[in-house]
Design a protein around this motif. Structure first.
Motif, PDB file in Angstrom:
ATOM      1  N   LEU A   1       0.889  -1.355   0.085  1.00  0.00           N
ATOM      2  CA  LEU A   1       0.075   0.242   0.160  1.00  0.00           C
ATOM      3  C   LEU A   1       1.181   1.059  -0.101  1.00  0.00           C
ATOM      4  CD1 LEU A   1      -2.680   0.704   0.120  1.00  0.00           C
ATOM      5  CD2 LEU A   1      -3.446   0.469   1.960  1.00  0.00           C
ATOM      6  N   GLU A   2       1.996   1.259   0.892  1.00  0.00           N
ATOM      7  CA  GLU A   2       3.298   2.019   0.658  1.00  0.00           C
ATOM      8  C   GLU A   2       3.458   2.636  -0.739  1.00  0.00           C
ATOM      9  OE1 GLU A   2       5.992   1.832   3.509  1.00  0.00           O
ATOM     10  OE2 GLU A   2       7.151   0.528   1.819  1.00  0.00           O
ATOM     11  N   ASP A   3       3.164   1.694  -1.951  1.00  0.00           N
ATOM     12  CA  ASP A   3       3.506   2.141  -3.054  1.00  0.00           C
ATOM     13  C   ASP A   3       2.775   2.513  -3.820  1.00  0.00           C
ATOM     14  OD1 ASP A   3       5.749  -0.259  -2.339  1.00  0.00           O
ATOM     15  OD2 ASP A   3       6.947   1.357  -3.893  1.00  0.00           O
ATOM     16  N   LEU A   4       1.586   3.142  -3.473  1.00  0.00           N
ATOM     17  CA  LEU A   4       0.044   3.391  -4.073  1.00  0.00           C
ATOM     18  C   LEU A   4      -0.350   5.209  -3.442  1.00  0.00           C
ATOM     19  CD1 LEU A   4      -2.311   0.681  -4.495  1.00  0.00           C
ATOM     20  CD2 LEU A   4      -1.027   1.720  -5.836  1.00  0.00           C
ATOM     21  N   THR A   5       0.802   5.324  -2.134  1.00  0.00           N
ATOM     22  CA  THR A   5       0.272   6.570  -1.757  1.00  0.00           C
ATOM     23  C   THR A   5       1.597   7.897  -1.325  1.00  0.00           C
ATOM     24  OG1 THR A   5       1.614   5.434   0.458  1.00  0.00           O
ATOM     25  CG2 THR A   5      -1.678   4.799   0.125  1.00  0.00           C
ATOM     26  N   GLY A   6       1.134   8.787  -1.329  1.00  0.00           N
ATOM     27  CA  GLY A   6       2.784   9.755  -0.662  1.00  0.00           C
ATOM     28  C   GLY A   6       3.251  10.458  -2.166  1.00  0.00           C
ATOM     29  N   GLY A   7       1.761  10.140  -2.783  1.00  0.00           N
ATOM     30  CA  GLY A   7       1.448  11.104  -4.510  1.00  0.00           C
ATOM     31  C   GLY A   7       2.547  10.036  -5.271  1.00  0.00           C
ATOM     32  N   LYS A   8       2.582   9.187  -5.101  1.00  0.00           N
ATOM     33  CA  LYS A   8       2.877   7.437  -6.200  1.00  0.00           C
ATOM     34  C   LYS A   8       2.444   7.124  -6.913  1.00  0.00           C
ATOM     35  CE  LYS A   8       5.505   5.494  -2.644  1.00  0.00           C
ATOM     36  NZ  LYS A   8       5.760   6.678  -1.427  1.00  0.00           N
ATOM     37  N   ALA A   9       1.287   6.894  -6.918  1.00  0.00           N
ATOM     38  CA  ALA A   9       0.588   6.617  -7.995  1.00  0.00           C
ATOM     39  C   ALA A   9      -1.354   7.500  -7.486  1.00  0.00           C
ATOM     40  CB  ALA A   9       0.037   5.164  -7.208  1.00  0.00           C
ATOM     41  N   TRP A  10      -1.640   6.818  -9.616  1.00  0.00           N
ATOM     42  CA  TRP A  10      -3.030   7.593  -9.850  1.00  0.00           C
ATOM     43  C   TRP A  10      -3.865   6.729 -10.364  1.00  0.00           C
ATOM     44  CZ3 TRP A  10       2.097   9.293 -10.102  1.00  0.00           C
ATOM     45  CH2 TRP A  10       2.484  10.829  -9.244  1.00  0.00           C
ATOM     46  N   VAL A  11      -5.199   7.469 -10.286  1.00  0.00           N
ATOM     47  CA  VAL A  11      -5.701   5.938 -11.511  1.00  0.00           C
ATOM     48  C   VAL A  11      -6.400   7.256 -12.599  1.00  0.00           C
ATOM     49  CG1 VAL A  11      -8.480   5.416 -11.772  1.00  0.00           C
ATOM     50  CG2 VAL A  11      -7.212   4.821  -9.647  1.00  0.00           C
ATOM     51  N   ALA A  12      -5.775   7.035 -13.589  1.00  0.00           N
ATOM     52  CA  ALA A  12      -5.489   7.783 -14.838  1.00  0.00           C
ATOM     53  C   ALA A  12      -6.269   7.639 -15.637  1.00  0.00           C
ATOM     54  CB  ALA A  12      -3.853   7.531 -15.093  1.00  0.00           C
ATOM     55  N   PHE A  13      -6.802   8.222 -15.817  1.00  0.00           N
ATOM     56  CA  PHE A  13      -7.903   8.542 -16.991  1.00  0.00           C
ATOM     57  C   PHE A  13      -7.740   9.136 -18.543  1.00  0.00           C
ATOM     58  CE2 PHE A  13      -8.925  12.379 -14.175  1.00  0.00           C
ATOM     59  CZ  PHE A  13      -8.721  13.402 -14.749  1.00  0.00           C
ATOM     60  N   ALA A  14      -7.061   9.368 -18.342  1.00  0.00           N
ATOM     61  CA  ALA A  14      -6.329  10.836 -19.823  1.00  0.00           C
ATOM     62  C   ALA A  14      -4.943   9.673 -19.883  1.00  0.00           C
ATOM     63  CB  ALA A  14      -6.461  12.114 -19.963  1.00  0.00           C
ATOM     64  N   TYR A  15      -4.171  10.469 -21.407  1.00  0.00           N
ATOM     65  CA  TYR A  15      -3.376  10.334 -21.574  1.00  0.00           C
ATOM     66  C   TYR A  15      -2.867  11.256 -22.654  1.00  0.00           C
ATOM     67  CZ  TYR A  15       1.315   9.082 -23.996  1.00  0.00           C
ATOM     68  OH  TYR A  15       2.279   8.574 -24.591  1.00  0.00           O
ATOM     69  N   ASP A  16      -1.702  12.162 -22.829  1.00  0.00           N
ATOM     70  CA  ASP A  16      -1.492  12.586 -23.541  1.00  0.00           C
ATOM     71  C   ASP A  16      -2.833  14.002 -24.375  1.00  0.00           C
ATOM     72  OD1 ASP A  16       1.002  13.722 -25.093  1.00  0.00           O
ATOM     73  OD2 ASP A  16       0.688  12.418 -26.954  1.00  0.00           O
ATOM     74  N   GLY A  17      -3.682  13.877 -22.361  1.00  0.00           N
ATOM     75  CA  GLY A  17      -4.201  15.320 -22.814  1.00  0.00           C
ATOM     76  C   GLY A  17      -5.405  15.040 -23.245  1.00  0.00           C
ATOM     77  N   GLU A  18      -5.505  13.422 -24.421  1.00  0.00           N
ATOM     78  CA  GLU A  18      -6.690  13.409 -24.313  1.00  0.00           C
ATOM     79  C   GLU A  18      -7.735  12.107 -24.053  1.00  0.00           C
ATOM     80  OE1 GLU A  18      -8.516  13.281 -26.991  1.00  0.00           O
ATOM     81  OE2 GLU A  18      -6.737  15.364 -28.178  1.00  0.00           O
ATOM     82  N   PRO A  19      -8.364  11.032 -23.681  1.00  0.00           N
ATOM     83  CA  PRO A  19      -9.016  10.447 -22.954  1.00  0.00           C
ATOM     84  C   PRO A  19      -8.251   8.880 -23.399  1.00  0.00           C
ATOM     85  CG  PRO A  19     -11.146  11.574 -23.838  1.00  0.00           C
ATOM     86  CD  PRO A  19      -9.641  11.937 -25.120  1.00  0.00           C
ATOM     87  N   LEU A  20      -7.920   8.539 -21.896  1.00  0.00           N
ATOM     88  CA  LEU A  20      -6.890   7.130 -22.333  1.00  0.00           C
ATOM     89  C   LEU A  20      -7.830   6.344 -23.516  1.00  0.00           C
ATOM     90  CD1 LEU A  20      -4.426   5.684 -21.069  1.00  0.00           C
ATOM     91  CD2 LEU A  20      -5.986   4.862 -18.959  1.00  0.00           C
ATOM     92  N   GLU A  21      -7.261   5.887 -24.434  1.00  0.00           N
ATOM     93  CA  GLU A  21      -7.794   5.056 -24.947  1.00  0.00           C
ATOM     94  C   GLU A  21      -7.861   3.537 -24.847  1.00  0.00           C
ATOM     95  OE1 GLU A  21      -5.608   4.963 -28.974  1.00  0.00           O
ATOM     96  OE2 GLU A  21      -5.902   6.798 -29.058  1.00  0.00           O
ATOM     97  N   PRO A  22      -8.791   2.653 -24.920  1.00  0.00           N
ATOM     98  CA  PRO A  22      -8.938   1.165 -24.132  1.00  0.00           C
ATOM     99  C   PRO A  22      -7.547   0.558 -24.711  1.00  0.00           C
ATOM    100  CG  PRO A  22     -11.013   2.211 -25.937  1.00  0.00           C
ATOM    101  CD  PRO A  22      -9.893   3.136 -25.850  1.00  0.00           C
ATOM    102  N   GLU A  23      -7.552   0.868 -26.278  1.00  0.00           N
ATOM    103  CA  GLU A  23      -6.044  -0.464 -25.617  1.00  0.00           C
ATOM    104  C   GLU A  23      -5.147   0.272 -24.439  1.00  0.00           C
ATOM    105  OE1 GLU A  23      -4.329   0.074 -29.716  1.00  0.00           O
ATOM    106  OE2 GLU A  23      -3.388   2.146 -29.114  1.00  0.00           O
ATOM    107  N   HIS A  24      -4.862   0.428 -23.813  1.00  0.00           N
ATOM    108  CA  HIS A  24      -3.469   2.168 -23.144  1.00  0.00           C
ATOM    109  C   HIS A  24      -4.375   1.961 -21.928  1.00  0.00           C
ATOM    110  CE1 HIS A  24      -0.548   2.919 -25.999  1.00  0.00           C
ATOM    111  NE2 HIS A  24      -1.267   3.900 -26.470  1.00  0.00           N
ATOM    112  N   GLY A  25      -5.532   0.885 -21.875  1.00  0.00           N
ATOM    113  CA  GLY A  25      -5.783   0.777 -20.048  1.00  0.00           C
ATOM    114  C   GLY A  25      -7.775   1.708 -20.288  1.00  0.00           C
ATOM    115  N   GLY A  26      -7.945   2.560 -20.752  1.00  0.00           N
ATOM    116  CA  GLY A  26      -9.154   3.189 -20.934  1.00  0.00           C
ATOM    117  C   GLY A  26     -10.476   2.594 -20.754  1.00  0.00           C
TER     118      GLY A  26
END
Lengths: 89, 224
Positions: B147-172
């Motif tokens: 859990l300590e690798d997910l906290t302290g500003g080290k991890a996110w649940v990302a929904f956008a990549y390069d300014g665009e909604p995350l494409e399904p093939e990259h995990g969107g």
């Protein structure tokens, strides 16, 4: 049909190296749905390692990780794997 | 995206040279890489190549979960399980981050730009006795992290990549982003995480890949 998908034939060389026999004609039975089919025809995905999936239900049949000279093989998704040694030469 | 199939012959050939074999997986995607020479060595972990591409690796078919059916939940060793609908998730504070990512198949991508919700934000107000997390995903993929690798500003649940909604093939629509560990830990199509007292190995960690996966220590496989 997924654009990233291959079939089991793409891993023929690796399978032969591991099992010491031609494996694409071996018949695997899916533990999840019971469908049986030739290994060469199952779905194959490449993530960090290789993932073989049932063409009928998408369940994982087999995972193979290649790391240097080591190989890790997870066969939990196969109820049976039938090889005919007469064919597999 | 030209898949190059390299089957039995090259693999057998490469067995004569274990180092070469390690550089040539049985099936090559043929993506272009360059050695770390032209990138600062303090940015590129040992054994990695820098690529401008964003290779797609996937352990299974790409799910296409509709946003109205998507949710994110935190379960397991918590007093009350937490759940966010897509709308609720997107109403949370977001962060834009620029990070380097390192795939265990040896490519690294520098300065990738993401937007997501910090895992710290998701864990706010959640009391847990668990010290580990097992993120789970559409399609059945799992991975494990302290859990300590997910906290302290080290991890996110990302929904956008390069300014665009995350494409399904990259995990969107959303993927985990844990850039300081090998990228198989940054689970695509993440739908939640189960917090646990013990460190339970995930999809790849049960079959050869390292339980932790620090790219700077080249923790690729069991025993590394």
């Amino acid at each position: 049909m997924d654009a990233l998908m291959l079939d089991g034939n793409a891993a023929a060389g690796l399978l032969q190296e591991i099992f010491g026999s031609e494996m694409t004609t071996a018949v695997g039975t899916c533990h999840a749905c019971g469908t049986a089919g030739e290994v060469g025809g199952v779905f194959l995905y490449r993530g960090a390692g290789l993932v073989f999936r049932c063409p009928q239900c998408d369940a994982v049949l087999m995972k193979i990780v290649v790391g240097g000279t080591r190989r890790w093989i997870d066969l939990r998704g196969l109820r049976a794997l039938e090889l005919d040694l007469e064919l597999g030469t | 995206m030209g898949l190059t199939l390299v089957t039995g012959e090259p693999l057998r050939e490469s067995q004569q040279d274990p180092k070469k074999e390690d550089e040539m997986p049985p099936i090559s995607r043929g993506f272009r890489g360059r050695h770390r020479d032209d990138a600062s060595s303090d940015r590129v972990p040992p054994g990695q190549y820098v690529t401008e591409d964003f290779p797609v690796l996937s352990a299974g078919p790409t799910p296409h979960t509709r946003l109205e059916q998507w949710d994110f939940s935190i379960t397991g060793e918590v007093d009350n399980p937490h759940r966010w609908s897509w709308e609720e998730f997107r109403a949370l504070p977001t962060e834009a981050v620029t990070v380097d990512i390192h795939c265990v198949t040896k490519w690294s991508k520098l300065d990738s730009v993401w937007e997501g919700v910090s895992v710290d934000t998701l864990l706010e107000g959640i009391e847990t006795s668990g010290e580990y997390a097992l993120p789970f995903c559409d399609g059945g993929y799992t991975t494990n992290l302290p859990l300590e690798d997910l906290t302290g500003g080290k991890a996110w649940v990302a929904f956008a990549y390069d300014g665009e909604p995350l494409e399904p093939e990259h995990g969107g629509p959303a993927r985990l982003l844990v850039p300081h560990l090998y990228f198989w830990k940054s689970a695509k199509w993440v739908r939640g995480m189960r917090l646990a007292v013990t460190n339970e190995p995930g999809f790849w960690e049960t079959n050869g890949y390292h339980i932790y996966g620090d790219p700077w220590k080249e923790q690729r496989y069991w025993g590394d």
